[in-house]
Design an enzyme around this catalytic site. Structure first.
Site, PDB file in Angstrom:
ATOM      1  N   GLU A 118      59.899   9.729  31.312  1.00 15.90           N
ATOM      2  CA  GLU A 118      59.888   8.914  32.529  1.00 15.90           C
ATOM      3  C   GLU A 118      58.701   9.266  33.418  1.00 15.90           C
ATOM      4  O   GLU A 118      58.082   8.381  34.024  1.00 15.90           O
ATOM      5  CB  GLU A 118      61.196   9.085  33.301  1.00 15.90           C
ATOM      6  CG  GLU A 118      62.440   8.585  32.583  1.00 15.90           C
ATOM      7  CD  GLU A 118      62.528   7.072  32.502  1.00 15.90           C
ATOM      8  OE1 GLU A 118      61.648   6.379  33.045  1.00 15.90           O
ATOM      9  OE2 GLU A 118      63.492   6.578  31.881  1.00 15.90           O
ATOM     10  N   ASP A 263      62.969   2.452  20.932  1.00 11.30           N
ATOM     11  CA  ASP A 263      62.244   1.202  21.146  1.00 11.30           C
ATOM     12  C   ASP A 263      60.732   1.339  21.289  1.00 11.30           C
ATOM     13  O   ASP A 263      59.957   0.756  20.529  1.00 11.30           O
ATOM     14  CB  ASP A 263      62.825   0.444  22.345  1.00 11.30           C
ATOM     15  CG  ASP A 263      63.038   1.318  23.582  1.00 11.30           C
ATOM     16  OD1 ASP A 263      62.606   2.491  23.579  1.00 11.30           O
ATOM     17  OD2 ASP A 263      63.640   0.828  24.548  1.00 11.30           O
ATOM     18  N   GLU A 371      73.347  -5.736  30.374  1.00 12.09           N
ATOM     19  CA  GLU A 371      72.735  -4.517  29.871  1.00 12.09           C
ATOM     20  C   GLU A 371      72.983  -4.335  28.370  1.00 12.09           C
ATOM     21  O   GLU A 371      72.095  -3.945  27.623  1.00 12.09           O
ATOM     22  CB  GLU A 371      73.267  -3.314  30.649  1.00 12.09           C
ATOM     23  CG  GLU A 371      72.705  -1.969  30.254  1.00 12.09           C
ATOM     24  CD  GLU A 371      71.283  -1.736  30.722  1.00 12.09           C
ATOM     25  OE1 GLU A 371      70.744  -0.658  30.429  1.00 12.09           O
ATOM     26  OE2 GLU A 371      70.709  -2.619  31.377  1.00 12.09           O
ATOM     27  N   GLU A 415      62.584  -6.709  30.492  1.00  9.20           N
ATOM     28  CA  GLU A 415      62.182  -6.970  29.113  1.00  9.20           C
ATOM     29  C   GLU A 415      62.214  -8.439  28.724  1.00  9.20           C
ATOM     30  O   GLU A 415      61.380  -8.898  27.933  1.00  9.20           O
ATOM     31  CB  GLU A 415      63.051  -6.143  28.160  1.00  9.20           C
ATOM     32  CG  GLU A 415      62.855  -4.645  28.263  1.00  9.20           C
ATOM     33  CD  GLU A 415      63.609  -4.002  29.419  1.00  9.20           C
ATOM     34  OE1 GLU A 415      63.311  -2.836  29.754  1.00  9.20           O
ATOM     35  OE2 GLU A 415      64.498  -4.672  29.998  1.00  9.20           O
ATOM     36  N   THR A 506      54.355   0.890  28.362  1.00 14.61           N
ATOM     37  CA  THR A 506      55.718   0.375  28.336  1.00 14.61           C
ATOM     38  C   THR A 506      56.287   0.143  29.727  1.00 14.61           C
ATOM     39  O   THR A 506      57.338  -0.459  29.872  1.00 14.61           O
ATOM     40  CB  THR A 506      56.632   1.314  27.524  1.00 14.61           C
ATOM     41  OG1 THR A 506      57.828   0.634  27.159  1.00 14.61           O
ATOM     42  CG2 THR A 506      56.950   2.580  28.312  1.00 14.61           C
TER      43      THR A 506
END
Length: 515
Positions: A118, A263, A371, A415, A506
């Site tokens: 993160e 991912d 979610e 996304e 990302t």
């Protein structure tokens, strides 16, 4: 009033040898809708700046704040590249003046954990991106070059702080650090491929900017274990497990998919090829293997809506029809791969995924995707234990929507908008602008509250309440992708018929490609 009224309105870099050459009919920009999205960004920033700055996140319902990313002001750093792209010089200046004040060598809280992943995608990626943008096409936004220099200085300090994560027997990074009272690794024995595989772009770029190879060397050594996997076997060619041993870099399981913990490892394979197609051709080859296996083995169609295509998870060779909002980025990643490789099959599959995952928005009461969700896979036997039918209270919903929610929250994720952006860029079809505009307005209706935007507790219950937090990625990603769908051409827009000078990390921070 403007945004309310709008609801009714419908320098050469690396050239990839396989890039498309046929002309594309570009769709028109829409200045009014771009302005409405920019306005949402400004409202969000103002709420944060007035009530939470310099802390991490705004709590919009209570006008408070929290510090879940070590109190280094994650919303400010994560917002900076968006402020640059929408060309709000005032916000850019506010953030730049803050950057030199951050102490990335410690945390205020004693024994507070630091997520390497993160911290990398939000803080380090945000600093590097802002530096690239402000010494490049957006230099006109800043008069004091020393403030731009501070971005790079702080990026180096942060990377040096994080570098102890790689001090493991294999060089595969520990996912978590402690900085207070002294720098230390968490002592974890494994790390997942998303958290370890989503470092290589930012760290390679930092080496290229500074001329110091250590950052690229550390991240690329870690990446080599995933690109050349050992240990637990690949269940499908190119599709690997989730967790890797820090002792020897081998895989310890064969479970995975295009979702949390896995991912962005796949995402970065093709993006590193965009960054430098010569140096990272091996990464491209691994992406192709994973993409082809995904199409063959993971593409799944619900029994009630067989025209939809979702991506299953897997445990070994067994697929599980479950997915979520995070996985909806895959449509855009396939489209990007198809653009770079000149392979229409990847573009087509990416569009198929994009339109299918968008249906998770249209299927709910609020018009926002959940979610997490499941479905019944039409290709699996009805008695397969992984292919359970929906709970009785979701049977009617499943028949109509083709999925049912397993986690009903929406935490302002980007996304789906991300994939709509790539679909629009590759086709020029304004229907993707229309889809994005509908999604944007549903988010405004159901998440705009108090001094900013809050998470929605239940996308199938408009009266279900809010999650009192405005995640930084809402400003960094969700708003940026929505804005770019409507905005004029600019240096950072993804190019279909020409060379791309920028690649998005990302967290949607544009990074200058090598070359």
């Amino acid at each position: 009033m403007l945004s309310v009224c709008l609801i009714g309105l419908a320098v050469p870099a690396w050239s990839h040898p396989g890039a498309r050459t046929e002309p594309r009919q570009a769709g028109p920009p829409n200045a009014l809708k771009a302005y409405a999205v920019k306005e949402a960004f400004q409202i969000s920033w103002r709420g944060y700046y007035e009530h939470a700055f310099p802390n991490d996140n705004l709590l919009p319902l209570t006008n408070g704040f929290d510090n879940d990313r070590n109190g280094w002001g994650v919303t400010a750093i994560d917002s900076l590249s968006t402020a640059i792209v929408v060309e709000d010089a005032t916000i850019v200046q506010q953030i730049l003046e803050f950057v030199p004040t951050i102490d990335f060598t410690t945390t205020v809280e004693f024994n507070e954990t630091v997520s390497v992943f993160e911290t990398n995608i939000r803080y380090l990626g945000g600093l590097i991106s802002a530096y690239d943008l402000l010494v490049g096409p957006y230099s006109h936004l800043v008069q004091d070059s020393s403030l731009v220099d501070s971005l790079l200085e702080q990026a180096v300090t942060l990377a040096d702080t994080l570098s102890i994560a790689f001090d493991t027997p294999s060089g595969f990074p520990d996912p978590t650090l402690f900085l207070n009272p002294a720098p230390a690794r968490s002592g974890a024995t494994t790390n997942n491929i998303a958290e370890a595989g989503t470092l290589v772009l930012e760290w390679t770029r930092l080496s290229d900017i500074t001329g110091d190879p250590v950052y690229a060397d550390l991240s690329q050594r870690a990446e080599s274990y995933m690109v050349n996997p050992t240990g637990s076997p690949e269940p499908f060619p190119g599709l690997v497990g989730t967790f890797v041993s820090l002792e020897d870099g081998s895989f310890v399981d064969s479970n995975g998919g295009w979702a949390a913990y896995t991912d962005s490892f796949y995402e970065y394979l093709i993006k590193m090829y965009l960054y430098d197609p010569e140096a990272f051709s091996e990464y491209k080859d691994r992406w192709i293997l994973a993409a082809d296996s995904t199409i063959e083995f993971l593409a799944s169609h619900p029994t009630s809506r067989e025209e939809l295509t979702f991506l299953s998870q897997y445990r070994g060779n067994n697929t599980i029809p479950t997915s979520g909002h995070l996985a909806s980025f895959a449509g855009g990643n396939f489209i990007l791969g198809g653009i770079l490789l000149g392979e229409q099959k990847y573009i087509d599959f990416g569009i198929e995924l994009t339109e299918s995952y968008y249906q998770t928005y249209t299927g709910t009461v609020t018009g926002i995707g959940p979610e997490g969700f499941r479905w019944v896979d039409s290709a699996l036997a009805a008695d397969n234990p992984n292919n359970a039918p929906p709970p009785s209270n979701n049977e009617a919903f499943y028949e109509q929507a083709g999925f049912w929610a397993t986690s009903s929250a929406y935490i302002l994720r980007p996304e789906t908008a991300e994939s709509l952006y790539y679909a629009y860029r590759v086709t020029g079809d304004t229907k993707y602008q229309d889809m994005a505009w509908v999604a944007f307005n549903r988010i405004k209706v159901h998440a705009r509250v108090g001094s900013g935007y809050a998470g929605v507790r239940d996308v199938n219950n408009p009266a279900g309440g809010y999650i009192d937090q405005m995640q930084s990625f809402f400003l960094a990603e969700t708003i940026k992708y929505l804005y770019l769908i409507f905005a004029e051409e600019s240096p950072v827009q993804v190019q279909v018929d020409g060379a791309n000078e920028w690649v998005y990390n990302t967290e949607a921070h544009p990074v200058k490609v090598r070359g």
